[in-house]
Design a protein around this motif. Structure first.
Motif, PDB file in Angstrom:
ATOM      1  N   GLU A 105      -0.032   9.719   2.625  1.00  0.00           N
ATOM      2  CA  GLU A 105      -0.615   8.377   2.808  1.00  0.00           C
ATOM      3  C   GLU A 105       0.496   7.312   2.801  1.00  0.00           C
ATOM      4  O   GLU A 105       0.474   6.369   3.583  1.00  0.00           O
ATOM      5  N   ALA A 106       1.482   7.512   1.913  1.00  0.00           N
ATOM      6  CA  ALA A 106       2.603   6.570   1.838  1.00  0.00           C
ATOM      7  C   ALA A 106       3.389   6.580   3.148  1.00  0.00           C
ATOM      8  O   ALA A 106       3.743   5.526   3.687  1.00  0.00           O
ATOM      9  N   GLU A 107       3.632   7.794   3.672  1.00  0.00           N
ATOM     10  CA  GLU A 107       4.350   7.922   4.954  1.00  0.00           C
ATOM     11  C   GLU A 107       3.648   7.144   6.063  1.00  0.00           C
ATOM     12  O   GLU A 107       4.278   6.379   6.797  1.00  0.00           O
ATOM     13  N   LYS A 108       2.321   7.343   6.167  1.00  0.00           N
ATOM     14  CA  LYS A 108       1.544   6.657   7.221  1.00  0.00           C
ATOM     15  C   LYS A 108       1.652   5.144   7.080  1.00  0.00           C
ATOM     16  O   LYS A 108       1.775   4.415   8.068  1.00  0.00           O
ATOM     17  N   ALA A 109       1.584   4.669   5.830  1.00  0.00           N
ATOM     18  CA  ALA A 109       1.642   3.224   5.598  1.00  0.00           C
ATOM     19  C   ALA A 109       3.030   2.672   5.962  1.00  0.00           C
ATOM     20  O   ALA A 109       3.142   1.622   6.595  1.00  0.00           O
ATOM     21  N   TYR A 110       4.093   3.398   5.575  1.00  0.00           N
ATOM     22  CA  TYR A 110       5.446   2.935   5.939  1.00  0.00           C
ATOM     23  C   TYR A 110       5.641   2.921   7.458  1.00  0.00           C
ATOM     24  O   TYR A 110       6.291   2.040   8.005  1.00  0.00           O
ATOM     25  N   GLU A 111       5.059   3.908   8.104  1.00  0.00           N
ATOM     26  CA  GLU A 111       5.140   3.963   9.580  1.00  0.00           C
ATOM     27  C   GLU A 111       4.557   2.675  10.177  1.00  0.00           C
ATOM     28  O   GLU A 111       5.079   2.106  11.123  1.00  0.00           O
ATOM     29  N   LYS A 112       3.461   2.222   9.560  1.00  0.00           N
ATOM     30  CA  LYS A 112       2.794   1.004  10.017  1.00  0.00           C
ATOM     31  C   LYS A 112       3.670  -0.228   9.744  1.00  0.00           C
ATOM     32  O   LYS A 112       3.780  -1.122  10.566  1.00  0.00           O
TER      33      LYS A 112
ATOM     34  N   ILE B   5       0.850  -1.206   0.000  1.00  0.00           N
ATOM     35  CA  ILE B   5       0.000   0.000   0.000  1.00  0.00           C
ATOM     36  C   ILE B   5       0.880   1.249   0.000  1.00  0.00           C
ATOM     37  O   ILE B   5       0.656   2.191  -0.771  1.00  0.00           O
ATOM     38  N   ALA B   6       1.911   1.240   0.866  1.00  0.00           N
ATOM     39  CA  ALA B   6       2.820   2.396   0.943  1.00  0.00           C
ATOM     40  C   ALA B   6       3.450   2.672  -0.416  1.00  0.00           C
ATOM     41  O   ALA B   6       3.489   3.812  -0.892  1.00  0.00           O
ATOM     42  N   ASP B   7       3.902   1.590  -1.068  1.00  0.00           N
ATOM     43  CA  ASP B   7       4.577   1.725  -2.364  1.00  0.00           C
ATOM     44  C   ASP B   7       3.612   2.255  -3.435  1.00  0.00           C
ATOM     45  O   ASP B   7       3.951   3.149  -4.219  1.00  0.00           O
ATOM     46  N   ALA B   8       2.373   1.702  -3.438  1.00  0.00           N
ATOM     47  CA  ALA B   8       1.380   2.150  -4.438  1.00  0.00           C
ATOM     48  C   ALA B   8       0.998   3.617  -4.203  1.00  0.00           C
ATOM     49  O   ALA B   8       0.878   4.402  -5.150  1.00  0.00           O
ATOM     50  N   GLU B   9       0.802   3.993  -2.950  1.00  0.00           N
ATOM     51  CA  GLU B   9       0.457   5.396  -2.625  1.00  0.00           C
ATOM     52  C   GLU B   9       1.585   6.323  -3.101  1.00  0.00           C
ATOM     53  O   GLU B   9       1.335   7.388  -3.673  1.00  0.00           O
ATOM     54  N   TYR B  10       2.828   5.866  -2.877  1.00  0.00           N
ATOM     55  CA  TYR B  10       3.983   6.677  -3.298  1.00  0.00           C
ATOM     56  C   TYR B  10       3.978   6.866  -4.815  1.00  0.00           C
ATOM     57  O   TYR B  10       4.162   7.971  -5.329  1.00  0.00           O
ATOM     58  N   LYS B  11       3.733   5.770  -5.538  1.00  0.00           N
ATOM     59  CA  LYS B  11       3.740   5.841  -7.007  1.00  0.00           C
ATOM     60  C   LYS B  11       2.601   6.721  -7.529  1.00  0.00           C
ATOM     61  O   LYS B  11       2.695   7.270  -8.623  1.00  0.00           O
ATOM     62  N   LEU B  12       1.534   6.832  -6.739  1.00  0.00           N
ATOM     63  CA  LEU B  12       0.415   7.699  -7.133  1.00  0.00           C
ATOM     64  C   LEU B  12       0.647   9.148  -6.699  1.00  0.00           C
ATOM     65  O   LEU B  12      -0.189  10.014  -6.911  1.00  0.00           O
TER      66      LEU B  12
ATOM     67  N   LEU C 126       5.092  -2.811  12.582  1.00  0.00           N
ATOM     68  CA  LEU C 126       4.751  -4.247  12.593  1.00  0.00           C
ATOM     69  C   LEU C 126       5.983  -5.119  12.383  1.00  0.00           C
ATOM     70  O   LEU C 126       6.070  -6.219  12.914  1.00  0.00           O
ATOM     71  N   ASN C 127       6.933  -4.633  11.566  1.00  0.00           N
ATOM     72  CA  ASN C 127       8.132  -5.429  11.297  1.00  0.00           C
ATOM     73  C   ASN C 127       9.369  -4.532  11.296  1.00  0.00           C
ATOM     74  O   ASN C 127       9.858  -4.120  10.244  1.00  0.00           O
ATOM     75  N   PRO C 128       9.888  -4.248  12.495  1.00  0.00           N
ATOM     76  CA  PRO C 128      11.036  -3.329  12.586  1.00  0.00           C
ATOM     77  C   PRO C 128      12.321  -3.897  11.974  1.00  0.00           C
ATOM     78  O   PRO C 128      13.317  -3.199  11.857  1.00  0.00           O
ATOM     79  N   LEU C 129      12.303  -5.174  11.552  1.00  0.00           N
ATOM     80  CA  LEU C 129      13.505  -5.771  10.946  1.00  0.00           C
ATOM     81  C   LEU C 129      13.503  -5.644   9.422  1.00  0.00           C
ATOM     82  O   LEU C 129      14.409  -6.134   8.756  1.00  0.00           O
ATOM     83  N   ASP C 130      12.489  -4.986   8.879  1.00  0.00           N
ATOM     84  CA  ASP C 130      12.409  -4.820   7.420  1.00  0.00           C
ATOM     85  C   ASP C 130      13.236  -3.601   7.001  1.00  0.00           C
ATOM     86  O   ASP C 130      12.761  -2.461   6.995  1.00  0.00           O
ATOM     87  N   VAL C 131      14.479  -3.864   6.636  1.00  0.00           N
ATOM     88  CA  VAL C 131      15.422  -2.781   6.295  1.00  0.00           C
ATOM     89  C   VAL C 131      14.916  -1.973   5.098  1.00  0.00           C
ATOM     90  O   VAL C 131      14.989  -0.734   5.089  1.00  0.00           O
ATOM     91  N   ASP C 132      14.389  -2.668   4.076  1.00  0.00           N
ATOM     92  CA  ASP C 132      13.901  -1.967   2.873  1.00  0.00           C
ATOM     93  C   ASP C 132      12.803  -0.964   3.213  1.00  0.00           C
ATOM     94  O   ASP C 132      12.742   0.129   2.636  1.00  0.00           O
ATOM     95  N   ALA C 133      11.930  -1.353   4.154  1.00  0.00           N
ATOM     96  CA  ALA C 133      10.835  -0.447   4.529  1.00  0.00           C
ATOM     97  C   ALA C 133      11.385   0.814   5.192  1.00  0.00           C
ATOM     98  O   ALA C 133      10.943   1.929   4.883  1.00  0.00           O
TER      99      ALA C 133
END
Length: 467
Positions: free
Chosen positions: A358-365, A346-353, A369-376
């Motif tokens: 909205e993308a920021e909020k989704a990445y925050e989520k 969702i974060a990626d799609a919001e960013y591309k749009l 939920l997964n603080p080990l996701d380096v790419d996020a």
């Protein structure tokens, strides 16, 4: 005065049932011997009519007041109809008539087990063990009790005893796999099933469980061999085909996996999970129309399958139809709100749009939920950096490093941000950390800030680590 007829056990069970139903219709009183009554009760049990079976048991008790069997049958039926106190009472009466009948203690054990009164359940099963001729099912029940108590080691001991009594007890084989799974002891699981197969080479369930244990150890080639043996022994074993398909997916053999998944349809009705798995294979092969078609079949069959809704979104995203993709990602998210992968998409799609807030909020989520996701973390900080929010971008990466102190990518990124902020000393300190973690990834720094390639201090520091 009512006429009384007598029916004996030599007759056909169907004849007994017809006579019994005739008696009820005519409101007569016929006499049936004990075996005939048992046949009639069993007939109604098989027809899934416990109320009628209970009625017969009551008649039987009146005509044979000293036969414990009808109290035992009654207790079994009372358990089914959820009349627990009455079932206990019937068993107590049966024990007074025939205390050595193992069934009394098995049913009583079942009752205590369902009430989570485990010590009393075990006490009754142990009594049954002393009295019964065949004990494998009792040993299986004892294993269930220990599982419910969280004592998986003891459960395994009883499951092995059960299999010693009856090598073909499929339930015990599957429960054993479950216990090894919970204990995360796949090595021992493999060892056990290999030994078991030495004695029982034609046990398809053992080969299947061996395949599952290899899968959990990521030994996918070996897993496929084990599933193949299971299929060879039982060619209609749909679960073995499905799990073999999953193993092929893990080896990135997507076209082969599709063929294997399709074979399950020959032996069982197609289901949503298999359609979804086929969709995912087509997605990996970048055949998005086929992928979408199977994902749609999947959600049609099970509208609550979040992965299939998500899959439809992925196929649209691939075609750069981000707005439509977002709709399906959100449908998936509604079904699984804490799924970090869904939030990431969702974060990626919001960013591309171009919907940056909205993308920021989704990445925050995602990182919550997964603080080990380096790419996020990297993507999240990038959005802030693009909006000139340098302090916030740097803070996000600092937080990311706290959660992932081994990640070189994060150190290189914070170096870029610190240079951009003009904090050179801090940047050079972090550059040393980055180069210590992984000197070969220093190109990340230049990808982000190409102008640093002309900075002699930085080039010298990198040269020290990459010589």
């Amino acid at each position: 005065m009512e006429e009384e007829f007598e029916f004996g056990f030599t007759e056909d069970p169907k004849f007994s049932v017809e006579r019994y139903e005739e008696m009820i219709r005519n409101q007569d009183l016929y006499f049936f011997d004990a075996q005939a009554f048992e046949n009639i009760i069993d007939y109604y049990i098989e027809k899934n009519d416990p109320a009628r079976a209970l009625q017969v048991a009551e008649y039987a008790r009146n005509q044979h007041p000293f036969a414990a069997i009808f109290l035992i049958k009654q207790a079994q039926l009372l358990v089914v109809t959820n009349k627990v106190p009455e079932a206990f009472a019937a068993l107590d009466k049966a024990a007074m008539l025939e205390a050595s009948d193992a069934d009394i203690y098995i049913i009583r054990g079942n009752l205590y087990e369902s009430l989570e009164r485990y010590s009393e359940a075990l006490e009754n099963y142990e009594k049954a063990l002393d009295l019964a001729e065949e004990t494998d099912e009792i040993l299986l029940h004892i294993a269930y009790v220990y599982q419910n108590m969280g004592d998986y080691d003891t459960a395994i001991t009883y499951l092995k005893l059960c299999l010693k009594q009856n090598m073909e007890n499929q339930d015990a084989l599957y429960e054993l796999a479950f216990c090894y799974d919970v204990m995360d002891n796949q090595q021992e699981s493999v060892q056990f099933y290999q030994q078991y197969i030495d004695n029982e080479p034609y046990s398809y369930a053992a080969w299947y469980n061996l395949g599952n244990a290899f899968t959990k150890l990521s030994l996918f080639e070996k897993a496929i061999d084990a599933y193949d043996y299971a299929i060879l022994i039982k060619d209609s074993f749909a679960s073995a085909y499905f799990n073999k398909g999953n193993a092929l997916v893990n080896l990135e053999k997507y076209a082969e996996a599709i063929e294997v998944y399709r074979q399950t349809f020959e032996y069982e009705q197609p289901n949503a999970d298999t359609y979804c798995a086929i969709g995912e294979c087509y997605e990996k092969l970048e055949q998005m129309d086929d992928a979408r078609a199977f994902y749609k079949k999947s959600v049609k069959m099970d509208p609550k399958l979040a992965d299939a809704w998500f899959g439809i979104g992925v196929t649209l995203d691939f075609e750069e139809r981000y707005f439509e993709a977002l709709h399906f990602y959100k449908k998936a998210l509604d079904l699984d709100i804490a799924n970090a992968d869904f939030w990431f998409a969702i974060a990626d799609a919001e960013y591309k749009l171009g919907h940056l807030p909205e993308a920021e909020k989704a990445y925050e989520k995602v990182v919550e939920l997964n603080p080990l996701d380096v790419d996020a973390w990297l993507d999240y900080s990038s959005i802030l950096y693009e909006q000139q929010k340098l302090n916030e971008a740097t803070e996000i990466i600092a937080e990311a490093i706290k959660n992932n102190p081994e990640s070189a990518e994060l150190y290189y990124r914070i170096v870029a941000y610190l240079f951009a902020k003009g904090e050179y000393n801090e940047a050079l300190n972090n550059l040393e950390y980055a180069l210590t973690a992984d000197p070969d990834k220093h190109y990340i720094l230049f990808d982000y800030l190409p102008q640093l390639q002309n900075n002699k201090v930085i080039i010298d520091i990198i040269a020290r680590y990459t010589r």
